[in-house]
Design a protein around this motif. Sequence first.
Motif, short mmCIF file in Angstrom:
data_model
loop_
_atom_site.label_atom_id
_atom_site.label_comp_id
_atom_site.label_asym_id
_atom_site.label_seq_id
_atom_site.Cartn_x
_atom_site.Cartn_y
_atom_site.Cartn_z
N ALA A 33 0.83 -1.20 0.00
CA ALA A 33 0.00 0.00 0.00
C ALA A 33 0.86 1.25 0.00
O ALA A 33 1.82 1.36 0.77
N GLY A 34 0.53 2.18 -0.85
CA GLY A 34 1.24 3.45 -0.91
C GLY A 34 0.86 4.39 0.22
O GLY A 34 -0.02 4.12 1.03
N ARG A 35 1.52 5.53 0.24
CA ARG A 35 1.29 6.53 1.28
C ARG A 35 -0.09 7.18 1.14
O ARG A 35 -0.70 7.13 0.07
N PRO A 36 -0.57 7.81 2.23
CA PRO A 36 -1.82 8.58 2.12
C PRO A 36 -1.74 9.56 0.96
O PRO A 36 -0.69 10.14 0.68
N SER A 37 -2.88 9.75 0.28
CA SER A 37 -2.83 10.45 -0.99
C SER A 37 -3.86 11.55 -1.14
O SER A 37 -3.63 12.69 -0.75
N HIS A 38 -5.06 11.21 -1.63
CA HIS A 38 -6.00 12.20 -2.15
C HIS A 38 -6.99 12.74 -1.13
O HIS A 38 -7.76 13.63 -1.46
N GLY A 39 -7.06 12.18 0.04
CA GLY A 39 -8.09 12.59 0.98
C GLY A 39 -9.15 11.53 1.12
O GLY A 39 -9.12 10.48 0.48
N TYR A 40 -10.13 11.80 1.96
CA TYR A 40 -11.13 10.82 2.34
C TYR A 40 -11.87 10.23 1.15
O TYR A 40 -12.35 10.95 0.27
N GLY A 41 -11.93 8.90 1.09
CA GLY A 41 -12.74 8.21 0.09
C GLY A 41 -12.12 8.05 -1.27
O GLY A 41 -12.77 7.54 -2.19
N ALA A 42 -10.86 8.45 -1.45
CA ALA A 42 -10.20 8.31 -2.74
C ALA A 42 -8.74 7.90 -2.54
O ALA A 42 -8.09 8.35 -1.60
N GLU A 291 -9.94 11.14 8.05
CA GLU A 291 -11.26 11.28 8.68
C GLU A 291 -12.24 11.85 7.66
O GLU A 291 -11.85 12.63 6.78
N PRO A 292 -13.51 11.49 7.75
CA PRO A 292 -14.48 12.09 6.82
C PRO A 292 -14.67 13.57 7.13
O PRO A 292 -14.86 13.96 8.28
N PRO A 293 -14.59 14.43 6.11
CA PRO A 293 -14.83 15.85 6.35
C PRO A 293 -16.29 16.09 6.70
O PRO A 293 -17.18 15.33 6.31
N LYS A 294 -16.54 17.13 7.43
CA LYS A 294 -17.91 17.43 7.85
C LYS A 294 -18.82 17.74 6.67
O LYS A 294 -20.04 17.60 6.77
N THR A 295 -18.23 18.14 5.56
CA THR A 295 -19.03 18.49 4.39
C THR A 295 -19.31 17.28 3.49
O THR A 295 -20.02 17.41 2.49
N PHE A 296 -18.79 16.11 3.86
CA PHE A 296 -18.98 14.93 3.00
C PHE A 296 -20.44 14.52 3.00
O PHE A 296 -21.06 14.39 4.06
N ASP A 297 -21.00 14.30 1.83
CA ASP A 297 -22.41 13.97 1.67
C ASP A 297 -22.58 12.45 1.62
O ASP A 297 -22.47 11.83 0.55
#
Length: 329
Positions: A33-42, A291-297
Amino acid sequence: MQRFLPFLLLALPLSILVAGESDSKTKKILMLAGRPSHGYGAHEHYAGLKILEETITEATDGCEVTVVRGWPSDPALIDQADSIVIYCDGGGRHLAIPHLAELREKLKQGCGLVCLHYAVEMVPGEAGDAWVELLGGHFEIHYSVNPHWVAPFAKLPDHPITHGVEPFSANDEWYFHLRFNQDGNVFPVLAAVAPEDTMRRKDGAHSGNPTVRKSVAAGDPQTLAWAYSRPDGGRSFGFTGGHFHWNWGSQSYRRLVSNAIRWTAGDEVEPEGSSLDAFPSEQLLENQDFEPPKTFDFEATKQQYHLSIVDPHAWGPFFQSIAALTRKP
């Protein structure tokens, strides 16, 4: 009868004994597995591989799966692997670039190779040529493109990788117009005609060029996943999907990739494909790097990807404690 058994075994051809031992050998699959990348869910490399690990482990007793972050510090993991799965950011950040010589020597022994999503992109030149040789193809900047689009797969070819996989469609960052090996051993597993709106961006390293625009305008089927039977006897699989973590909730999507990993390791895939138990969508929330951002739908995500997932914000402190336990290995 038992006292005669040793003599009967000695009477058997050595090739039969060795073949039986080889067939029953547990296949070792190493997932990187690679390093953390694009943000939550991607680009959730570790979380996605953990889902595939669980899927393969439940589907067969013939495979042993190990998931690690980055290139393993223990050389025994590479030495013992029957297939190496890489899910990481590509280009200059590709975790395999410093280890190409080591990887090439390992693959000469017949070890499988799988690259998921961005891991199919290599730096043009020596590294890109290595991926064409070892993987069967790669994403080449200023030639390939990476639009987000819904790819329909109404008809699947006959191959162990597609066993049990029902026709499906998926909204993903499907790369296409890749640079493939021309030795005749690349087998398209997923292909679709890219719609015109995949060319809406201006020309750029990843967005467009005259050659790909001509191909899309002509309605050419674009190969999005492929199997490669290497001249050294090993097997490779490239899969350009894997941007959106939520697609692992699709049974067809997950089964196809699980089948492919097993195929590259030399494990026999059943005619019905890897058996999949009911997949609790909440597993998609585990092991993510962010962590999921508060704006995530979450409601929109549930509808788009047909999930039964519960909005973690509604869980309050309970979800936070569970997330803290599952986020790191």
